[in-house]
Design a protein around this motif. Sequence first.
Motif, mmCIF file in Angstrom:
data_model
loop_
_atom_site.group_PDB
_atom_site.id
_atom_site.type_symbol
_atom_site.label_atom_id
_atom_site.label_comp_id
_atom_site.label_asym_id
_atom_site.label_seq_id
_atom_site.Cartn_x
_atom_site.Cartn_y
_atom_site.Cartn_z
ATOM 1 N N UNK A 1 -47.706 117.713 -96.875
ATOM 2 C CA UNK A 1 -49.036 118.059 -96.325
ATOM 3 C C UNK A 1 -49.393 118.049 -94.900
ATOM 4 N N UNK A 2 -49.998 119.044 -94.481
ATOM 5 C CA UNK A 2 -50.591 119.204 -93.181
ATOM 6 C C UNK A 2 -52.193 118.705 -93.359
ATOM 7 N N UNK A 3 -52.501 117.401 -92.849
ATOM 8 C CA UNK A 3 -53.830 117.278 -92.973
ATOM 9 C C UNK A 3 -54.574 118.079 -91.991
ATOM 10 N N UNK A 4 -54.330 118.818 -91.243
ATOM 11 C CA UNK A 4 -54.965 119.725 -90.203
ATOM 12 C C UNK A 4 -55.583 120.952 -91.038
ATOM 13 N N UNK B 1 -58.756 115.298 -96.175
ATOM 14 C CA UNK B 1 -57.983 116.602 -95.628
ATOM 15 C C UNK B 1 -58.926 116.994 -94.568
ATOM 16 N N UNK B 2 -58.835 118.405 -94.458
ATOM 17 C CA UNK B 2 -59.779 119.146 -93.289
ATOM 18 C C UNK B 2 -60.875 119.824 -93.959
ATOM 19 N N UNK B 3 -61.402 119.433 -95.054
ATOM 20 C CA UNK B 3 -62.431 120.257 -95.797
ATOM 21 C C UNK B 3 -61.940 121.344 -96.739
ATOM 22 N N UNK C 1 -61.938 114.782 -87.908
ATOM 23 C CA UNK C 1 -60.639 114.647 -88.313
ATOM 24 C C UNK C 1 -60.324 113.852 -89.707
ATOM 25 N N UNK C 2 -59.509 114.352 -90.575
ATOM 26 C CA UNK C 2 -59.747 113.592 -91.989
ATOM 27 C C UNK C 2 -58.864 112.101 -91.740
ATOM 28 N N UNK C 3 -59.501 111.489 -92.740
ATOM 29 C CA UNK C 3 -58.753 110.079 -92.677
ATOM 30 C C UNK C 3 -57.414 109.851 -92.543
ATOM 31 N N UNK C 4 -56.903 110.784 -93.658
ATOM 32 C CA UNK C 4 -55.315 110.569 -93.708
ATOM 33 C C UNK C 4 -54.694 111.025 -92.548
ATOM 34 N N UNK C 5 -55.203 112.105 -91.814
ATOM 35 C CA UNK C 5 -54.398 112.700 -90.504
ATOM 36 C C UNK C 5 -54.688 111.505 -89.532
#
Length: 472
Positions: free
Chosen positions: A70-73, A140-142, A152-156
Amino acid sequence: MSILDADDGGDLAGALAALQSDEEGELSLHDGSRVAVIGGGPAGSLFSYFLLQMAENVGLEIEINIFEPRHFTHRGAAGCNHCGGVVSESLVQTLAAEGVNLPPKVVQRGIECYALNQDVGTVEIATPLNEKRIAAVYRGNGPRQSEPLEFIGFDRYVQDLAEQKGARIVRKLVSGLQRLGGGIRVLCPDGSGGDFDLAVVATGVNSHFLEGVDGLEIGYSGPETRKAFLCEFPLGRKEIENRLGAALQIFLLDMPGLKFAGLIPKGDLATMCVIGENIDEQLIEAFLEAPEVKRCFPDGSVPPHICHCFPRVNTRSAVKPFADRIVMIGDTGTTRLYKDGIGGAYRTAKAAARTVMFSGISEDDFRQHYWPTCEKIESDNNIGRFLFAVTRQVQKWRFLRRAVLNMTAAEQRRATGPRRMSSVLWDVFTGSAPYKEVLLNTFHPAYVATLTWHIMLSLVIGVFSFGSRGQR
Ligand SMILES: Cc1cc2nc3c(=O)[nH]c(=O)nc-3n(C[C@H](O)[C@H](O)[C@H](O)COP(=O)(O)OP(=O)(O)OC[C@H]3O[C@@H](n4cnc5c(N)ncnc54)[C@H](O)[C@@H]3O)c2cc1C
């Protein structure tokens, strides 16, 4: 504060002993060891961060590869890890003590209070001590149709922390593991992967990966899971500000199978999260039609949501989540029942990293030094199961719902004095305290006496209104 300073003060000797024992042929990490972390959610990234920090402290050179497709961006499903995104007070504080302070660009909104919505009324519960430390974050990024985030998302964020410490992110799905003579082979569908000294499985419970772990014949049996529901409402910043503000809406409704439901305000969206026993389209439809839910939305009607999913949630610990050179952390191992899953990921990640660094990577090392952390979480979950059974009775009986509401409202009106029911509800809903602590608080004589008084009052009111309304 360094990790060694935190609670491993005397363990430098342990790490050196583990390195020495490796020379005698036992299982532990050494200079040049390679670690594969399968899954870069909170558990995988925090494990990598902690292990690299501990290795730095003892001067050990190891390589960590985090396999995460996954790209959390990305906005939409490609960047999402299916979660309500509430980071509990206790976790915000614990992470800060580890030197991980969630920056404003990660926190979508600081939650200041909970609103408990029932058919008998609504009451707002302010944070105990008026602290504002609960964070609502995106994982993620919404959703795809949401406004582009400056956040930015928590996981990123936690993945970046691990990367800055030296972890290598491999944007690949892992399809399987194979045991070699002196290590573990990681297999990716395109034939890549590699050979490692240790494999850390952090794929969560929404992946098919765990089915393949059976083939390793290590005695692992995956956690019990249940289906949950998530959806996002695009209410717009102004509407969220005016209608929900910094209050997280909790719903305590008499619907069989419903354990917990919350509406969490974020940037321009509100996330609805429903957890229960038999979550299906029918139950969700009935839930969204409930007047207590509708009145939280503009014009008293629930608008269409822009995305939804039915992710699974871990409800009972895995059996034996470890073997020689393999350990399962986060949701794939053990987590907290219905609450604070990110906190569970943190605790198991840290316990596993400490075991790997200061004890070793054999099955016995994980049994002695990692498993007790999982057992402690699971035994607290057993108390949680009891508390949810009691909550179910409150959900079911109107006179109990009214008694809880009245006791909480009376406490919230008072400027001073103990707020015992408010604290119990706060801790159950936020996951900020262990279930054992919540249970002990309910034994306090003043809590028992005041609740008994409110129950009697509520029964009397019920008797007078029964004839006219015929409600339970
Ligand atoms: C509806 C719902 C609401 C929730 N709300 C909250 C909440 O508000 N607060 C809270 O603290 N917790 C909440 N939780 C629980 C929380 O989401 C989990 O406990 C937490 O995400 C577990 O972290 P993890 O790292 O173990 O797994 P995950 O977050 O699931 O991460 C696993 C990662 O592994 C990757 N992966 C999967 N398979 C593979 C593979 N084969 N190869 C490589 N990578 C792979 C995935 O892409 C993912 O990034 C909620 C859960 C649900 C279902």
